[in-house]
Scaffold this active site. Structure first.
Site, PDB file in Angstrom:
ATOM      1  N   LYS A 157      -3.809  -2.338  -9.920  1.00  0.00           N
ATOM      2  CA  LYS A 157      -4.984  -2.147 -10.778  1.00  0.00           C
ATOM      3  C   LYS A 157      -5.038  -3.257 -11.835  1.00  0.00           C
ATOM      4  CE  LYS A 157      -5.165   2.765  -9.876  1.00  0.00           C
ATOM      5  NZ  LYS A 157      -4.825   4.145 -10.263  1.00  0.00           N
ATOM      6  N   GLN A 193      -2.009   7.105 -15.007  1.00  0.00           N
ATOM      7  CA  GLN A 193      -1.653   7.143 -13.588  1.00  0.00           C
ATOM      8  C   GLN A 193      -1.058   8.507 -13.232  1.00  0.00           C
ATOM      9  OE1 GLN A 193      -2.278   4.656 -11.263  1.00  0.00           O
ATOM     10  NE2 GLN A 193      -1.629   6.230  -9.817  1.00  0.00           N
ATOM     11  N   ASP A 226     -11.748   7.094 -14.884  1.00  0.00           N
ATOM     12  CA  ASP A 226     -11.318   7.747 -13.651  1.00  0.00           C
ATOM     13  C   ASP A 226     -12.223   8.932 -13.313  1.00  0.00           C
ATOM     14  OD1 ASP A 226      -9.325   6.717 -12.080  1.00  0.00           O
ATOM     15  OD2 ASP A 226      -7.669   7.584 -13.238  1.00  0.00           O
TER      16      ASP A 226
END
Ligand code: NAP
Length: 298
Positions: free
Chosen positions: A53, A97, A120
């Protein structure tokens, strides 16, 4: 019939080129999009995802800020960092994460992230937005699937969509996003009885179960579009999806490969959401400047 293979790498590259152009436009307003990435613990897969990422951010010109915490960190320390990041003007997106260590409350962490920086798309407000068709940030994996369908010119309206998998991060948001686009949607899960009686009805079949070879040709209608979200590592080291690719390919009209289908799109849509956030903040800053100028000149 041999299916057309949907090339997620190529489509992803084209969206990333658009991302780069958007970052260049923001640079003219002196804005550099910023993404904060928080990793708790040292799970090998999570470490690789975070590295990928951050690398992808650099490729399109997004500034990334990485925060590493050890697996035994107290949740309050992470919460404190998120609260600081919520206030920072140079951070437009915050990502934690997953999965988290067991002593963490997932909902507490996710709901501390400002809705305006939840790139997200996992905050309750964002999830609720999906239900009413007013998302702030669409969650990246289902958003990537929607983009694949758009790029291939595959219509969704009025189509029968079967989603196999009902997780909060893939299956459920996927179903809601396609329902919002006027598909007729059914969600199946591990307790669904006779999965094949549903999958055979699909014009578009999206599979996100994490079970290799779950979908075999007999379960697929001739001419169906098959999107394989699954990622499974076999004992021999091979990476496969949830669909018997070679068999189903001979029946479907379109199919995504694993790897090289949905996977590359997930990170790409994260980049896009982060840039969207920076664009929104730049716009609202510009609007407030205009308001200030108007009020001082009267
Ligand atoms: P998850 O949280 O484990 O959810 C799996 C879902 O599939 C659950 O709803 C489960 O049903 C259902 N399921 C499991 N076995 C099934 C079966 N035999 N028949 C029908 N449904 C079944 O997984 P996830 O996070 O959604 O991820 C799903 C897969 O997508 C994984 O392989 C993951 O690695 C992959 N993934 C890929 C990307 C990408 O970028 N390509 C992103 C995220 C995830 P229950 O609810 O009844 O347990």
């Amino acid at each position: 019939m041999i299916a057309k293979i949907i090339d997620g790498v190529k489509i992803s590259a084209s969206i990333r080129a658009e991302c780069k152009a958007r970052v260049e436009r923001l640079a003219r307003q002196n804005v550099v999009p910023g993404l904060a990435v928080i990793l708790i613990g040292s799970d090998p897969a999570s470490t690789v995802y975070v590295r990928n990422k951050i690398r992808a951010c650099a490729e399109v010109g997004i500034r990334s800020f990485r925060f590493d915490f050890s697996a035994d960190t107290e949740p309050d320390a992470v919460i404190e960092t998120i609260e600081e990041l919520n206030q920072r003007a140079d951070v437009h997106g915050i990502l934690v994460q997953l999965p988290l260590p067991l002593h963490f409350s997932l909902s507490r962490i996710l709901h501390t992230i400002s809705v305006d920086k939840d790139v997200d798309g996992f905050h309750l407000y964002n999830v609720g937005g999906l239900v009413v068709g007013d998302t702030v940030f669409p969650p990246c994996t289902p958003y990537g699937v929607v983009k694949l369908l758009e790029y291939e010119g595959i219509p969704v309206e009025g189509r029968n969509v079967i989603v196999v998998g009902a997780s909060n991060i893939v299956g459920k948001p996927m179903a809601l996003m396609l329902m919002q686009r006027d598909a007729t949607v059914c969600i199946c899960h591990a307790k669904t009885r006779d999965l094949a009686q549903f999958t055979i009805l699909a014009d578009i079949l999206v599979v996100a179960a994490g079970r290799p070879n779950l979908i075999i040709p007999q379960m697929v209608r001739t001419g169906a579009v098959v999107i394989d979200v699954g990622i499974n590592r076999l004992p021999d080291g091979r990476l496969v999806g949830d669909v018997d690719f070679e068999g189903v390919r001979e029946k479907a009209s379109y199919i995504t490969p694993v790897p090289g289908g949905v996977g590359p799109m997930t990170v790409t849509m994260l980049l896009s959401n982060t840039i969207t956030s920076a664009e929104r903040m730049a716009q609202s800053f510009a609007r407030s400047r205009i308001k200030d100028l108007a009020s001082t000149s009267t």
